[in-house]
Write a protein that holds these residues in place. Sequence first.
Motif, PDB file in Angstrom:
ATOM      1  N   ARG A  55       0.823  -1.219   0.000  1.00 31.96           N
ATOM      2  CA  ARG A  55       0.000   0.000   0.000  1.00 31.96           C
ATOM      3  C   ARG A  55       0.853   1.264   0.000  1.00 31.96           C
ATOM      4  O   ARG A  55       0.510   2.254  -0.636  1.00 31.96           O
ATOM      5  CB  ARG A  55      -0.962  -0.022   1.180  1.00 31.96           C
ATOM      6  N   ASN A  56       1.970   1.241   0.699  1.00 31.33           N
ATOM      7  CA  ASN A  56       2.868   2.396   0.675  1.00 31.33           C
ATOM      8  C   ASN A  56       3.528   2.537  -0.689  1.00 31.33           C
ATOM      9  O   ASN A  56       3.657   3.642  -1.215  1.00 31.33           O
ATOM     10  CB  ASN A  56       3.911   2.289   1.784  1.00 31.33           C
ATOM     11  N   ARG A  57       3.920   1.428  -1.271  1.00 32.60           N
ATOM     12  CA  ARG A  57       4.513   1.465  -2.615  1.00 32.60           C
ATOM     13  C   ARG A  57       3.511   2.025  -3.622  1.00 32.60           C
ATOM     14  O   ARG A  57       3.857   2.837  -4.487  1.00 32.60           O
ATOM     15  CB  ARG A  57       4.969   0.066  -3.021  1.00 32.60           C
ATOM     16  N   GLU A  58       2.264   1.570  -3.536  1.00 32.07           N
ATOM     17  CA  GLU A  58       1.225   2.071  -4.442  1.00 32.07           C
ATOM     18  C   GLU A  58       1.042   3.584  -4.299  1.00 32.07           C
ATOM     19  O   GLU A  58       0.831   4.288  -5.291  1.00 32.07           O
ATOM     20  CB  GLU A  58      -0.097   1.353  -4.184  1.00 32.07           C
ATOM     21  N   LYS A  59       1.132   4.082  -3.085  1.00 32.18           N
ATOM     22  CA  LYS A  59       0.993   5.530  -2.879  1.00 32.18           C
ATOM     23  C   LYS A  59       2.139   6.295  -3.530  1.00 32.18           C
ATOM     24  O   LYS A  59       1.925   7.346  -4.133  1.00 32.18           O
ATOM     25  CB  LYS A  59       0.873   5.847  -1.388  1.00 32.18           C
ATOM     26  N   ILE A  60       3.357   5.771  -3.403  1.00 29.84           N
ATOM     27  CA  ILE A  60       4.487   6.428  -4.071  1.00 29.84           C
ATOM     28  C   ILE A  60       4.331   6.329  -5.589  1.00 29.84           C
ATOM     29  O   ILE A  60       4.569   7.295  -6.309  1.00 29.84           O
ATOM     30  CB  ILE A  60       5.839   5.830  -3.615  1.00 29.84           C
ATOM     31  N   ASN A  61       3.910   5.174  -6.090  1.00 34.63           N
ATOM     32  CA  ASN A  61       3.704   5.029  -7.529  1.00 34.63           C
ATOM     33  C   ASN A  61       2.682   6.029  -8.058  1.00 34.63           C
ATOM     34  O   ASN A  61       2.883   6.632  -9.103  1.00 34.63           O
ATOM     35  CB  ASN A  61       3.242   3.608  -7.883  1.00 34.63           C
ATOM     36  N   GLU A  62       1.592   6.188  -7.343  1.00 31.18           N
ATOM     37  CA  GLU A  62       0.519   7.055  -7.818  1.00 31.18           C
ATOM     38  C   GLU A  62       0.729   8.530  -7.504  1.00 31.18           C
ATOM     39  O   GLU A  62       0.427   9.392  -8.320  1.00 31.18           O
ATOM     40  CB  GLU A  62      -0.817   6.594  -7.236  1.00 31.18           C
ATOM     41  N   PHE A  63       1.239   8.838  -6.328  1.00 27.38           N
ATOM     42  CA  PHE A  63       1.288  10.230  -5.877  1.00 27.38           C
ATOM     43  C   PHE A  63       2.700  10.779  -5.676  1.00 27.38           C
ATOM     44  O   PHE A  63       2.867  11.981  -5.533  1.00 27.38           O
ATOM     45  CB  PHE A  63       0.528  10.375  -4.546  1.00 27.38           C
TER      46      PHE A  63
END
Length: 148
Positions: free
Chosen positions: A109-117
């Motif tokens: 979930r943290n990786r996804e946040k960096i990927n998206e935002f």
Amino acid sequence: MGIPTLDQVQIELANRRYWRYVEYVHRGRWKPAPYLIYLCNKVQDFLEDKLFNEDGTKVQILCVSLPPQHGKSMSLTETLPSWVIGKFKTWRVIEVSYNEDFARKFGRRNREKINEFGERIFGVRISKSTGAMDEWELENGVGSMLSR
């Protein structure tokens, strides 16, 4: 330069204030209750060395205790590492959970946040050479997250 859009304002706020970041990246799923805003502000103050004891000494350890289902995971574990790595691009974050499934989930979930935002808010991206959800780093080769 024209008037900033609402999204531009929200991005700037997400960069400056941790609780605004939590609100922005969760797209309305995180409800900014006063106690959660307080918690996010205390965590940000702690990370930025602005949290002091009554005698003027710096707080060295910050412990958080809330009952189950009161927003700890969403407010902290699945969001804080991505904000920390975005803000402090050379920091290495370790997230520890009581079992492997939770650790992987929070790392993902943290990786996804960096990927998206990450690029939009902080100007950071995940390195293409780190594919694991529970162990990844930024393109700068320094900022990273490990989940166990």
